[in-house]
Motif scaffolding. Structure first.
Motif, PDB file in Angstrom:
ATOM      1  N   THR A 163       1.119 -12.003 -28.593  1.00  0.00           N
ATOM      2  CA  THR A 163       1.757 -11.058 -28.152  1.00  0.00           C
ATOM      3  C   THR A 163       2.151  -9.847 -28.823  1.00  0.00           C
ATOM      4  O   THR A 163       2.195  -9.782 -29.913  1.00  0.00           O
ATOM      5  CB  THR A 163       3.263 -11.497 -27.635  1.00  0.00           C
ATOM      6  N   ASP A 164       2.692  -8.855 -28.397  1.00  0.00           N
ATOM      7  CA  ASP A 164       3.159  -7.546 -29.185  1.00  0.00           C
ATOM      8  C   ASP A 164       4.577  -7.775 -29.392  1.00  0.00           C
ATOM      9  O   ASP A 164       5.246  -6.657 -30.207  1.00  0.00           O
ATOM     10  CB  ASP A 164       2.940  -6.303 -28.069  1.00  0.00           C
ATOM     11  N   ARG A 165       5.191  -9.095 -29.245  1.00  0.00           N
ATOM     12  CA  ARG A 165       6.503  -8.949 -30.156  1.00  0.00           C
ATOM     13  C   ARG A 165       6.396  -9.531 -31.405  1.00  0.00           C
ATOM     14  O   ARG A 165       7.392  -9.463 -32.142  1.00  0.00           O
ATOM     15  CB  ARG A 165       7.190 -10.286 -29.286  1.00  0.00           C
ATOM     16  N   TYR A 166       5.339  -9.967 -31.867  1.00  0.00           N
ATOM     17  CA  TYR A 166       4.936 -10.449 -33.245  1.00  0.00           C
ATOM     18  C   TYR A 166       5.281  -9.043 -34.330  1.00  0.00           C
ATOM     19  O   TYR A 166       4.550  -8.382 -34.101  1.00  0.00           O
ATOM     20  CB  TYR A 166       3.713 -11.100 -33.385  1.00  0.00           C
ATOM     21  N   LYS A 167       6.179  -9.477 -35.274  1.00  0.00           N
ATOM     22  CA  LYS A 167       6.268  -8.521 -36.231  1.00  0.00           C
ATOM     23  C   LYS A 167       5.987  -9.035 -37.601  1.00  0.00           C
ATOM     24  O   LYS A 167       5.848 -10.181 -37.884  1.00  0.00           O
ATOM     25  CB  LYS A 167       7.673  -7.819 -35.930  1.00  0.00           C
ATOM     26  N   ALA A 168       6.030  -8.005 -38.500  1.00  0.00           N
ATOM     27  CA  ALA A 168       5.644  -8.364 -40.023  1.00  0.00           C
ATOM     28  C   ALA A 168       6.709  -9.340 -40.445  1.00  0.00           C
ATOM     29  O   ALA A 168       6.432 -10.127 -41.174  1.00  0.00           O
ATOM     30  CB  ALA A 168       5.652  -7.277 -40.794  1.00  0.00           C
ATOM     31  N   GLU A 169       8.016  -9.364 -40.120  1.00  0.00           N
ATOM     32  CA  GLU A 169       9.058 -10.017 -40.768  1.00  0.00           C
ATOM     33  C   GLU A 169       8.761 -11.697 -40.106  1.00  0.00           C
ATOM     34  O   GLU A 169       9.369 -12.550 -40.701  1.00  0.00           O
ATOM     35  CB  GLU A 169      10.468  -9.643 -40.301  1.00  0.00           C
ATOM     36  N   HIS A 170       7.903 -11.810 -39.114  1.00  0.00           N
ATOM     37  CA  HIS A 170       7.952 -13.373 -38.768  1.00  0.00           C
ATOM     38  C   HIS A 170       7.141 -13.962 -39.693  1.00  0.00           C
ATOM     39  O   HIS A 170       6.953 -15.164 -39.488  1.00  0.00           O
ATOM     40  CB  HIS A 170       7.120 -13.037 -37.528  1.00  0.00           C
ATOM     41  N   ALA A 171       6.527 -13.292 -40.711  1.00  0.00           N
ATOM     42  CA  ALA A 171       5.626 -14.066 -42.035  1.00  0.00           C
ATOM     43  C   ALA A 171       6.783 -15.122 -42.404  1.00  0.00           C
ATOM     44  O   ALA A 171       6.379 -16.377 -42.809  1.00  0.00           O
ATOM     45  CB  ALA A 171       5.506 -13.072 -42.847  1.00  0.00           C
ATOM     46  N   LEU A 172       8.204 -14.709 -42.201  1.00  0.00           N
ATOM     47  CA  LEU A 172       8.991 -15.437 -42.950  1.00  0.00           C
ATOM     48  C   LEU A 172       9.035 -16.920 -41.971  1.00  0.00           C
ATOM     49  O   LEU A 172       9.243 -18.038 -42.581  1.00  0.00           O
ATOM     50  CB  LEU A 172      10.436 -15.067 -43.079  1.00  0.00           C
ATOM     51  N   ASP A 173       9.283 -16.524 -40.528  1.00  0.00           N
ATOM     52  CA  ASP A 173       9.253 -17.731 -39.799  1.00  0.00           C
ATOM     53  C   ASP A 173       8.020 -18.757 -39.948  1.00  0.00           C
ATOM     54  O   ASP A 173       8.145 -20.152 -39.825  1.00  0.00           O
ATOM     55  CB  ASP A 173       9.252 -17.251 -38.390  1.00  0.00           C
ATOM     56  N   ILE A 174       6.773 -18.155 -40.207  1.00  0.00           N
ATOM     57  CA  ILE A 174       5.629 -19.048 -40.234  1.00  0.00           C
ATOM     58  C   ILE A 174       5.691 -19.650 -41.668  1.00  0.00           C
ATOM     59  O   ILE A 174       5.321 -20.984 -41.838  1.00  0.00           O
ATOM     60  CB  ILE A 174       4.207 -17.892 -40.229  1.00  0.00           C
ATOM     61  N   GLU A 175       6.182 -19.047 -42.516  1.00  0.00           N
ATOM     62  CA  GLU A 175       6.441 -19.771 -44.002  1.00  0.00           C
ATOM     63  C   GLU A 175       7.250 -20.852 -43.822  1.00  0.00           C
ATOM     64  O   GLU A 175       7.102 -22.035 -44.131  1.00  0.00           O
ATOM     65  CB  GLU A 175       6.955 -18.843 -44.857  1.00  0.00           C
ATOM     66  N   VAL A 176       8.334 -20.471 -42.898  1.00  0.00           N
ATOM     67  CA  VAL A 176       9.487 -21.835 -42.747  1.00  0.00           C
ATOM     68  C   VAL A 176       8.658 -23.121 -41.911  1.00  0.00           C
ATOM     69  O   VAL A 176       8.862 -24.073 -42.210  1.00  0.00           O
ATOM     70  CB  VAL A 176      10.789 -21.446 -42.114  1.00  0.00           C
TER      71      VAL A 176
END
Lengths: 657, 120, 384, 212
Positions: D170-183
Motif C-alpha cells: 500500500t502507499d501508506r508504507y513509509k520509511a519509518e516503518h522499518a522500526l515496526d518491522i524490526e520490532v
C-alpha cells in the motif's frame, strides 16, 4: 537558553485531528465519549482511582459481612458457602481490584508528571489497561448473579479444590477468566510504564534524579511483567483442566496439585511487593515534603527497592513451609526471606533519617505516612516471625497471618495510598481536602484498624485457623473476635467518611494554588489540575528535588524550560479501539466461562467456544483498527498566560508563599 | 514508491547505513550457517553411545550458543544499546532461576525416590 | 487549626506508644486456650514456641529501638507553635557509615533468629534418635470434612480422634483422599499440610497424658470450619488397653448369622431396650452401612464407626458425643455441616457429563423417620 | 515533529531532536524487549511444568517411540532459516529496499507456515497413530500445551508479518516503518529461540542414550 518567551512568536494554527478508522475518531474530549475514548494519562488515572475506590468499598462491605458473621461463635448470619464466597471475593477484590488499580491510578497520574513527560509512551495502550481492569472487575463480580454464585475457593485457589470435581460450579471459571483479563490490564500497563520511565524523562532527569515514587513505579512494573506470566500460565493450565480434561492439577490423572501452589506463589510473592512498593514510593515522596528535608540515603532506598524486587522472586516457597518441602528448600527459602528484612529495614531507617532534623508538619498526608511506618513496622516484624519455618508452622493459615498481611496491606499499602490521595488531591482537582476532616478520618481509621487487626495476632496464636466461617464457643476466641468486629466497623466508618470527604471536596472544596504543600518534585511545577498537555514547555532538570531547588536552591540548579517548536505541542487523538478491544476480550472470557457450565446451560454450553472465538475476532479486528488508525494527533498552542501556574520565576528564590 | 532511508540518521549517513547493512548481510549468513551446523551436530551427538553427561553438557552448551547467536546478531543486540540486553537478561535470569529452582524443588519430593537428575 | 495540629501530634505519639504496649502485653503472655500454640505440651510445639519467643524478643527489641527513634524524631522535630514554618533545615542527604552500620546490625539480629530456625527445621522433619526406638506410627487421611486414622502396626482404623501413648513419639504419615487439608494440633506441633498426590511426614509427642484439640488448617471447601479432631494422650497401660479394645470386632457384620450388635456387654449397661437396638441395626444396615464400616479393619467412604460409643465427639469434633447431639446430627446433617456427604450421599465426578453424580445415596434419599433415627442412635451406643 | 528553533544552540534540545527518547532506544523497541523479558517467564513456566512431569513420570510415555526427530530437526532448520530471512528483511527495511523487504518477509512467512504445517502434521500424527491427546495422560497435557503455545506464537507472528507484507504494497508504507518491522522481527526471533530451547529440552534429550 530557551525560555518561555519564544512561545509568543508562535502562530495559533488550528489543529486538524486525523479521522481514520471505521468511524470518525472522537474529537471531543468532554462528556461520556470523552471519558470512554480518552488516552490522557490523567483522565485514565482518575478513572482507575474511581474504579479502585468503588471496588475498595465493595471489598470492604464483603469484609464487614465476614466480620459480622464472626462476631460471635456458632453464628449463622450467612451460610458457610456464602462466607467462603465472600472471603474469596474479598481477597481477590482487594488485591486485584482495589490496591493494585489504586497504585496504577497514581502511576498513571503522577509518574508522567514527575518525569516531565507529556504523556505515557503508548497512550492508547494505557487506555486498554484501564478498560481491561474495568471489565476484569465486572467479570469477577458478574459471578454473583449466576447459579452457583461467586468463586468459593479462596483467592489462592489451591488445586485440587478448583478442579471441576470439587468445584463443579461456574464461580471458579469466572475467577479464572477475571484474573486472566486483569493480568492483561496489569501487563500492558507495566510495559507502558517501563518504556515511559526509561525513555521519556525530561532532559537532565537522570535515573538517579528520578523521584522515588517513579523509581518504585519502575520496579513494580518490572515485578508485574515478570510475575504475572506465572499466574497466567497456571490459570491457563487450570482452565484446560476444567474445560478440556487435561491433568495439570488433577490427581487422578497424575497431576501434582503442589505445582499449582508453586506457580501461584511464584506470582503471588512478587505480587505482595507489587502491592507494597508503590506505597513505599508514595511515602518516600511525602516524608521529605513535610519534613522539609531531602530523602535520606536516596541511592540506598532505590537500591534496596530493587533488591526487594529481585529477592521477591526467590522466596515464594515461604508461603509453602507447611507443604512438606525438603530440608534444603525450606532452609534456603527461610534464609532468603530473612534477607529481605534488611532492605526493608533500610527503608524504614532512611525514612526516620529523612524526618530527623527536619521541621515536621503533621498534615493529613503526613499522619497517614507516619501511620504507615508504624503499621508497616508491625506487619514487617510479624513477617520476620514467620520467615522462620518452625514458627510459621504454628502461624500459617491462622489469624496471625491474617493480622500480619492486613497490617502490611491496610496499615501499609492502603494508609500510604490514602496519604497519596490526600497529598495529590489538590494536584488532581485543584481543591484542598479539609485538614480537619482528614485528621478525623486518619484517627478513626487508625483506631479502627488496630482494634480490628491487633486481636487477630492473639487469635492466631491461640489456635484459630483462617477461612473458617464459624468457630466453637469455649475456645477462648470470643473476646478477640468481638472486638475485632467492632474495630472493623470503626475502620469501615473511617473509609466511608473518607469517601464522603472526597465527594464533598470534589464539589465544594477550597480552591488552592498549584503548590499548596511547598513540595519538592516536578509534578508540582505545572498547574493544578494540569492542563491536558501537562507542561507547556519541556523542563530541563538540574537536580533531584527540582521544584525545591527552583524555590530555595542556587541558580546553577534551577530548572530551565524549552519552549515547544513552531508546531506547538503534539497531542495524540482519542480512540475507541482500546475500549472495543477490551470488550472483545470480555466477550471471549465470558464465552469461556459459559463453555464449562453444562449444569444449567445444558448442551448449549458448547456454544461457549463459539462466543469465545467471536470475542477473539473482535479483539483481532480492533487490533487492526487500532494499528491502521495510527496514533493520529493534533497540535496545541498553549496560551503563554497558561504557563506554569505554580512555578516561581527562576530569578527569585523566595517567590513562593 | 521508494521510501527514504531510516529517518533517524542524517541524510549524509545514508550511504553508511547501506554499507553497514551490507556487512550485516554476510554476518547473518554466517550465523545462519553456524546455527544449522550446530543443529546438525546436536542431532548426531544424541545418538553417540558415550557418557550421558558429556552428551547433555554438549547439548546444553550448543543450544546456549544457538540461543546467544540469535539474540546477539539476529536480534541486533550487538548493535543496539546495552539497555536492551540488560532488559532481556533480567527476564532470562529470573525465568532461568525459577525453572532451575522448580526442578530442584520437585527433586526434593519426600514421598518419591530420589529423582535427582533422572531426566538429565 | 494550629491547636488541633499540635493536639493531633500528641495524640499520634500517645497512640503509637499504646500500640507498642499492646504488642508487649499481647504477645508475651502465655495464653492457655484449648487450641493455643502458646501452651506447648510436646517437644515439637515447645521448640516452635521457643523460637517464636526468640523472634518475639528480637522484634520487640527492634520495635522499641526503631519505634523509639521514630517516636522521638516525630516528637523532637515536629513543627511547634511559634516556629517559622518556612524555616529550611539543613538539607542532609544521608551518611553511608550510619546506613552500613544499620544494615550490618539488622543482619546480625537475623542471624540470632536463623540459627535456632535451622534447628527447628531439622527437628520437625525427623524423630530424634532417642525417641525413634519406641515411636508408633499412625496414617492420617483427610477427607472432606473428617479425618481417618489408621494404626498400621495394629491393623485398625478410627475416625476424628485418636489415642497416642504419652511420652512416646508418634510418626504421622499424612495423605488426603480429595482436596488439601492441614493437620494441626497446636499444643503438640505446628501444622503440616495433607497434599493430594504426595505423602507428608510429621511427628508429635505428648509429654503428659492429655486431651488435645486439633483442626484442619487448610481451606478445604464448604464445611472447612467443621473439620476438627482430637488427640488423646494416655498413659502407656491405658493406651495398650485401648489398642486391644479397638482391634476387637464390635458388631457381627453378617446379618444372616445373628444379631448385628456385639453381645459383649451386660444388658444393664445398655441405655436402650434391645428391640430398639435391633431395629437400629437394621436401619443402619440399610441406610448407613454402605459408607460407614463397623469393621475396625476396613475403611470405606465414611468414617469408620467401630467402637463409636467410646468416642468423645461426633461430626468431626464439632459436637459432643451425646444422644441429643447425635440425634440432631443424623436428623439434619445438612444443617449441622453444610455440603457434607452424609446428607447428599457420596458424590463422584463424571468427566463425561461434567457433573457430580451420587455414587452412594445419603440420608436425604433415605428420609429416615424420627423413630428410625432414635433406633440408630440406640444401636450406635452399643458399639463400644 | 517537536523539533524547535533552538535545537542548534541547546545541547539538551539537540539531543532530544536527534534521539527523541532519553535512552536513544525507540519506545516500541524498548517495550518489545520488555515484553520478551516477560515472555521468557511465560515459557519458563510452561517448560518447567513439562520437565517436572516428565521427571516425575519417566515411563508414562516413551517419547522416542512417538517423536519423529527427523521431522522435528527439519522443522528447527526451517525456523532457523525463517529467522535468517527475518533478519534480512529488517536489514532491507533499514536500507529502504522495499522489494527486499517483500521478498524476505514473504520467505519468512513461507518458512513459518511450513513450520506450522509440520507441527499440525505432528499433532495429527500423535493423535491418530498413538492416541496421544490432551487428556490421555500428563505427558499429553504438558506436551501439547507447551508446543501448542509456541505454535500459537508462531501463528500470531505469521499474521503479524503477513499484515506487514500486505502493508508494504500500500502507499501508506513509509520509511519509518522499518522500526515496526524490526520490532515484529524481534518477536519472530524470540519465537525462534524459544524453539531452540524446546527442541533441546523436549525433543533431543529424550534421545540421549541412558534414557530408556
Amino acid at each position: 537558553m530557551a525560555t518561555t518567551a519564544d512561545v509568543e512568536n508562535v502562530t495559533h494554527a488550528p489543529a486538524e485531528p486525523a479521522r481514520t478508522g471505521l468511524w470518525k475518531r472522537p474529537l471531543k474530549n468532554t462528556g461520556l465519549v470523552g471519558w470512554l475514548t480518552t488516552v490522557d494519562h490523567k483522565k485514565i488515572g482518575i478513572l482507575y482511582a474511581v474504579g479502585a475506590l468503588f471496588f475498595l468499598l465493595l471489598g470492604g462491605v464483603e469484609a464487614l459481612i465476614i466480620r459480622a458473621q464472626l462476631m460471635f461463635p456458632e453464628q449463622e448470619v450467612i451460610s458457610a458457602r456464602t462466607y467462603n464466597q465472600l472471603f474469596t471475593m474479598h481477597g481477590t477484590t482487594m488485591i486485584f481490584l482495589a490496591v493494585m488499580p489504586l497504585s496504577a491510578a497514581f502511576f498513571n497520574y503522577i509518574m508522567p508528571l514527575q518525569i516531565g513527560a507529556r504523556d505515557v509512551a503508548f497512550p492508547r495502550m494505557n487506555s486498554l489497561g484501564l478498560w481491561c481492569f474495568i471489565f476484569g472487575g465486572i467479570i469477577l463480580n458478574l459471578s454473583w448473579f449466576f447459579p452457583g454464585g461467586a468463586p468459593d475457593v479462596g483467592w489462592f485457589a489451591y488445586a485440587p479444590l478448583t478442579d471441576r470435581q470439587y468445584s463443579p460450579d461456574i464461580g471458579v471459571d469466572f475467577w479464572i477468566m477475571g484474573l486472566q483479563i486483569l493480568g492483561i490490564a496489569s501487563l500492558v500497563g507495566s510495559f507502558n510504564f517501563i518504556t515511559t520511565i526509561i525513555n521519556m524523562r525530561a532532559p537532565g532527569l537522570s535515573m538517579m534524579r528520578l523521584p522515588l515514587f517513579t523509581w518504585m513505579t519502575l520496579i513494580t512494573s518490572f515485578l508485574v511483567i515478570l510475575a504475572f506470566p506465572a499466574i497466567t500460565i497456571a490459570l491457563i493450565q487450570l482452565m484446560f483442566d476444567r474445560h478440556f480434561g487435561t491433568f495439570f492439577f488433577n490427581v487422578e490423572g497424575g497431576g501434582k496439585p503442589i505445582l499449582w501452589q508453586h506457580l501461584f506463589w511464584i506470582f503471588g510473592h512478587p505480587e505482595v511487593y507489587i502491592l507494597i512498593l508503590p506505597a513505599m514510593g508514595i511515602i518516600s515522596e511525602i516524608l521529605p515534603v513535610f519534613s522539609r528535608k531531602p530523602l535520606f540515603g536516596y541511592p540506598l532506598i532505590v537500591f534496596s527497592g530493587a533488591v526487594i524486587g529481585f529477592l521477591g522472586f526467590a522466596v515464594w516457597s515461604h508461603h509453602m513451609f507447611t507443604t512438606g518441602l525438603g530440608v534444603i528448600a525450606t532452609t534456603a527459602f527461610a534464609f532468603l526471606t530473612m534477607l529481605i528484612a534488611i532492605p526493608t529495614g533500610v527503608k524504614i531507617f532512611n525514612w526516620i533519617g529523612t524526618m530527623w532534623g527536619g521541621r515536621i508538619r503533621f498534615t493529613t498526608p503526613m499522619l497517614f505516612s507516619v501511620g504507615f511506618i508504624w503499621m508497616f513496622m508491625m506487619g514487617g516484624f510479624t513477617g520476620i516471625m514467620h520467615s522462620s519455618p518452625p514458627v510459621d508452622a504454628q502461624q500459617q493459615d491462622t489469624y496471625f497471618v491474617v493480622a500480619h498481611f492486613h497490617y502490611v496491606l491496610i496499615g501499609g499499602s492502603l494508609f500510604a495510598l490514602f496519604a497519596g490521595i490526600y497529598f495529590w488531591f489538590p494536584k488532581v482537582t485543584g481543591k484542598m481536602m479539609s485538614e480537619f476532616v482528614g485528621k478525623i478520618v486518619f484517627y478513626v481509621m487508625f483506631i479502627g484498624f488496630n482494634l480490628a487487626f491487633f486481636p487477630m495476632h492473639i487469635l492466631g496464636m491461640t489456635g484459630m485457623p483462617r477461612r473458617t466461617h464459624t468457630y466453637k464457643s469455649g475456645m477462648g476466641w470470643e473476646q478477640s473476635n468481638f472486638w475485632s468486629t467492632i474495630g472493623a466497623m470503626i475502620l469501615g466508618l473511617g473509609v466511608a467518611l473518607f469517601v464522603i470527604q472526597i465527594i464533598y471536596t470534589c464539589f465544594r472544596g477550597r480552591r488552592t494554588n498549584g503548590d499548596p504543600w511547598d513540595a519538592r518534585t516536578l509534578e508540582w511545577v505545572t498547574d493544578s489540575p494540569p492542563k491536558e498537555y501537562n507542561f507547556a514547555y519541556t523542563p530541563v532538570v538540574h537536580a533531584r528535588d527540582q521544584l525545591w531547588e527552583n524555590k530555595h536552591g542556587p541558580d546553577s540548579r534551577k530548572m530551565e524550560r524549552i519552549a515547544p517548536g513552531p508546531h506547538g505541542i503534539h497531542m495524540p487523538d482519542q480512540s475507541w479501539w482500546p475500549l472495543i478491544l477490551a470488550i472483545g476480550l470480555f466477550i471471549a472470557c465470558l464465552g469461556m466461562v459459559f463453555h464449562g457450565e453444562p449444569a444449567w446451560w445444558g448442551e448449549e454450553a458448547r456454544y461457549g467456544l463459539g462466543i469465545t472465538i467471536c470475542g477473539l475476532l473482535i479483539t483481532l479486528g480492533s487490533i487492526y483498527g487500532w494499528a491502521l488508525e495510527g496514533p493520529g494527533g493534533f497540535h496545541l498552542h498553549p496560551d503563554p498566560k497558561e504557563y506554569d501556574g505554580a512555578l516561581p520565576a527562576p530569578e527569585s528564590s523566595h517567590g513562593h508563599h | 514508491m521508494i521510501p527514504s532511508p531510516d529517518p533517524r540518521l542524517p541524510e549524509s549517513g545514508h550511504a553508511a547505513v547501506i554499507a553497514e547493512e551490507h556487512k550485516k548481510y554476510f554476518t547473518f549468513f554466517n550465523v545462519s550457517i553456524a546455527l544449522i551446523a550446530i543443529t546438525a551436530i546436536e542431532l548426531v551427538i544424541v545418538y553417540f553411545p558415550i557418557n550421558k553427561w558429556i552428551v547433555l553438557t554438549a547439548l546444553g552448551v550448543l543450544s546456549l550458543i544457538k540461543f546467544l547467536a540469535v539474540i546477539w546478531w539476529f536480534m541486533h543486540l550487538k548493535w543496539d544499546r546495552m539497555l536492551c540486553t540488560i532488559l532481556f537478561m533480567i527476564g532470562m535470569v529470573i525465568a532461568g532461576g525459577t525453572v532451575t529452582a522448580l526442578m530442584f524443588l520437585f527433586e526434593e519430593d519426600p514421598a518419591g525416590p530420589p529423582m535427582m537428575f533422572m531426566l538429565f | 487549626m494550629q491547636r488541633f495540629s499540635a493536639l493531633s501530634t500528641r495524640l499520634a505519639a500517645l497512640l503509637c506508644s499504646l500500640a507498642g504496649l499492646l504488642i508487649l502485653a499481647g504477645c508475651s503472655l502465655n495464653i492457655e486456650g484449648k487450641q493455643s500454640a502458646l501452651d506447648p505440651k510436646g517437644p515439637v510445639a515447645q521448640n516452635q514456641y521457643d523460637i517464636f519467643i526468640i523472634t518475639l524478643i528480637v522484634t520487640v527489641f527492634l520495635f522499641i529501638t526503631v519505634g523509639g527513634a521514630l517516636g522521638w524524631t516525630m516528637w523532637k522535630f515536629r513543627l511547634r507553635k511559634g516556629d517559622d514554618p518556612r524555616y529550611i533545615p539543613p538539607q542532609t542527604h544521608g551518611h553511608p557509615l550510619i546506613e552500613i552500620g544499620l544494615v550490618a546490625g539488622s543482619a546480625a539480629l537475623l542471624v540470632v533468629i536463623a540459627i535456632p530456625t535451622f534447628g527447628g527445621i531439622l527437628l520437625k522433619k525427623n524423630v530424634p534418635l532417642h525417641l525413634v526406638e519406641d515411636a508408633i506410627e499412625v496414617n492420617v487421611v483427610g477427607y472432606q470434612w473428617w479425618w481417618a486414622f489408621e494404626y498400621p502396626e495394629h491393623g485398625f482404623y478410627t475416625a476424628n480422634e485418636f489415642v497416642i501413648p504419652a511420652g512416646r513419639a508418634v510418626k504421622l504419615n499424612l495423605r488426603t483422599r480429595d482436596v488439601l487439608h492441614s493437620f494441626w494440633v497446636p499444643k503438640l506441633a505446628g501444622k503440616v499440610d495433607l497434599i493430594a498426590g504426595q505423602t507428608n511426614f510429621m511427628w508429635i509427642k505428648a509429654d503428659e497424658p492429655g486431651y488435645f484439640y486439633g483442626q484442619c488448617a487448610e481451606f478445604c471447601g464448604d464445611s472447612h470450619a467443621y473439620m476438627l479432631f482430637r488427640v488423646i494422650a494416655k498413659p502407656e497401660a491405658e493406651y495398650r488397653r485401648w489398642v486391644r479394645d479397638q482391634q476387637r470386632q464390635t458388631a457381627n457384620l453378617n446379618p444372616d448369622t445373628g444379631p448385628l450388635y456385639a453381645p459383649l456387654l451386660a444388658r444393664d449397661q445398655w441405655a436402650y431396650p434391645e428391640d430398639k437396638v435391633l431395629r437400629g441395626a437394621e436401619v443402619f444396615a440399610r441406610a448407613c452401612a454402605s459408607c460407614h464400616s463397623l469393621n475396625p479393619a476396613s475403611q470405606t467412604n465414611g468414617p469408620n464407626l467401630a467402637h463409636f460409643a467410646t468416642r468423645t465427639t461426633i461430626a468431626a469434633g464439632w459436637m459432643e458425643n451425646e444422644p441429643d447431639e447425635l440425634f440432631r446430627w443424623i436428623r439434619e446433617p445438612d444443617k449441622v455441616k453444610p455440603g457434607n456427604f452424609m446428607w447428599t450421599g457420596f458424590l463422584r465426578y463424571n468427566p463425561e457429563t461434567r457433573t457430580r453424580e451420587v455414587e452412594m445415596a445419603g440420608l436425604d434419599y433415605y428420609d429416615l423417620s424420627d423413630n428410625e433415627i432414635e433406633a440408630v442412635v440406640a444401636y450406635l451406643y452399643t458399639l463400644r | 515533529m517537536s523539533a524547535h528553533s533552538h535545537a542548534a544552540d541547546d545541547p539538551h534540545a539537540a539531543l532530544e531532536a536527534l534521539k527523541e527518547t532519553s535512552t536513544g532506544i525507540e519506545n516500541k523497541k524498548l517495550a518489545m524487549w520488555a515484553f520478551l523479558a516477560s515472555d521468557c517467564m511465560f515459557f519458563g513456566t510452561l517448560i518447567s511444568t513439562h520437565l517436572i512431569y516428565r521427571k516425575i513420570y519417566p515411563d508414562i510415555v516413551d517419547p522416542k517411540a512417538i517423536f519423529d526427530i527427523e521431522l522435528t530437526g527439519f522443522s528447527s532448520f526451517i525456523l532457523l532459516m525463517s529467522s535468517f530471512l527475518m533478519a534480512l528483511s529488517v536489514s532491507a527495511a533499514h536500507k529502504g529496499n522495499i522489494k527486499g523487504v517483500r521478498w524476505f518477509l514473504g520467505g519468512t512467512i513461507f518458512f513459518g507456515l511450513i513450520f506450522l504445517c509440520g507441527q499440525v502434521y505432528e499433532f495429527h500424527h500423535f493423535v491418530t497413530d498413538f492416541g496421544l491427546t490432551l487428556s490421555s495422560n500428563v505427558f499429553g497435557s504438558t506436551f501439547y500445551v507447551l508446543t501448542g503455545t509456541h505454535g500459537v506464537h508462531v501463528a500470531l507472528g505469521i499474521i503479524w508479518l503477513g499484515s506487514w507484507l500486505v502493508y508494504t504494497f500500500t502507499d501508506r508504507y513509509k520509511a519509518e516503518h522499518a522500526l515496526d518491522i524490526e520490532v515484529a522481527g524481534l518477536y519472530w526471533h524470540f519465537v525462534d529461540i524459544v524453539w531452540i530451547v524446546i527442541f533441546t529440552v523436549v525433543y533431543l534429550v529424550e534421545y540421549v542414550p541412558f534414557l530408556t
